[in-house]
Write an enzyme that holds these catalytic residues in place. Structure first.
Site, PDB file in Angstrom:
ATOM      1  N   HIS A 104      63.889  40.544  70.043  1.00  0.00           N
ATOM      2  CA  HIS A 104      63.345  39.491  68.966  1.00  0.00           C
ATOM      3  C   HIS A 104      63.525  40.811  67.597  1.00  0.00           C
ATOM      4  O   HIS A 104      62.976  41.492  67.372  1.00  0.00           O
ATOM      5  CB  HIS A 104      62.434  38.622  68.545  1.00  0.00           C
ATOM      6  N   ASN A 106      64.913  40.745  62.950  1.00  0.00           N
ATOM      7  CA  ASN A 106      65.006  40.378  62.176  1.00  0.00           C
ATOM      8  C   ASN A 106      65.210  41.317  60.968  1.00  0.00           C
ATOM      9  O   ASN A 106      63.722  41.802  60.579  1.00  0.00           O
ATOM     10  CB  ASN A 106      64.134  38.871  61.719  1.00  0.00           C
TER      11      ASN A 106
END
Length: 298
Positions: A104, A106
């Protein structure tokens, strides 16, 4: 402060990462532009049933609103009621192979405005790794690359952001980490805009070097139903975190974002069992005893 530069960087980052991932997988991402009635929109790019990725998303969003969602003001109630502009790139990749970890990333920017008051802005982001079977060389490589992304800005950044990641990606109701962590930061506005932007860019730019070497090592390892079954079980923890604790998911839903884009982070095949534990001494139990622990890998 130049938000146009931030927007240009994020859009370019999305393109660069998709290009590399398509080379790895051999299948193209499906990209859809979307608009948000309250203001703004984004570009969602998703791959499903690829050659390497069972599901993956590389999403860009740039949205406006008349009032900050509750998830953004929980720690800063003084900003409640301000209009906002938010932009970011969010990535989640779920490979087929259980020996290849989920990842992940971000990186984001948010500005809150109020007439007659100075605007408040900050950057946030990070990346974390969620293996299903642990490999020490993968963990060391990932954490070293995370450290490299911050090294130019001071020795304390990596230590602080690693601890922040360990604390954030923790399933309180399970009393266990989601994965082996990485780095995480939020509310970054000091010492100045340019420095904060450079830090955020460096984290984004280190995503591919952090993940691709691990993926290439694991993507062709042989596996069977037992490994896929355990992967599906551990993916359940990923779902639990994203739907119960993740501020990004809450922000997207509370701000009226595109639900399909927000929930692309969820894996397509997941299993839950009642009160299950791995066989002691197995490769599955080793994940818990040697990797899902707080540890300084570099």
């Amino acid at each position: 402060m130049n938000t146009i530069q931030v927007k240009e960087y994020l859009s370019t980052l999305q393109d660069k990462i998709i290009e590399q991932l398509e080379r790895v997988d051999g299948k193209r991402f499906k990209c859809e532009k979307w608009e948000r009635p309250e203001g703004g929109g984004g570009l969602s790019c998703v791959i499903e049933q690829g050659n390497v990725f069972e599901r993956g998303g590389v999403n860009y969003s740039h949205v406006f609103g008349s009032g900050l969602p509750a998830s953004a003001t929980a720690a800063r109630p003084e900003l409640s009621g301000r209009s906002f502009e938010a932009m970011g790139v969010s990535i989640v990749l779920h490979p087929y192979n259980p020996y290849a970890p989920t990842i992940h990333l971000n990186v984001r920017f948010l500005e809150a405005r109020k007439e007659g008051a100075e605007s408040v802005w900050w950057f946030g982001g990070g990346m974390d790794l969620t293996p299903y079977y642990g490999f020490e060389e993968d963990a060391k490589h990932f954490h070293q690359t995370c450290k490299d992304s911050l090294q130019s800005y001071g020795n304390d950044y990596h230590e602080r952001y690693k601890k922040w990641c360990d604390k954030y990606f923790y399933l309180k109701h399970r009393s266990e980490p989601r994965g082996i962590g990485g780095i995480f930061f939020d509310d970054l506005s000091q010492p100045d805009f340019d420095t904060c932007f450079k830090i955020t860019k460096s984290v984004g730019d280190h995503f591919l070097p952090a993940y691709i070497p691990i993926l290439e090592r694991r993507r062709n390892m042989s596996y069977g139903e037992q490994e896929r079954d355990f992967q599906a079980y551990r993916r359940g923890r990923y779902v639990e975190f994203n739907l119960v604790w993740d501020r990004g998911t809450l922000f997207g839903l509370q701000s009226g974002g595109r639900t399909e884009s927000i929930l692309m982070s969820l894996p397509p095949i997941v299993k839950w069992r009642y009160d299950w534990e791995p066989v002691q001494g197995s490769a599955e139990s080793e994940l818990y005893t040697k990797f899902l622990i707080s540890k300084d890998w570099v």
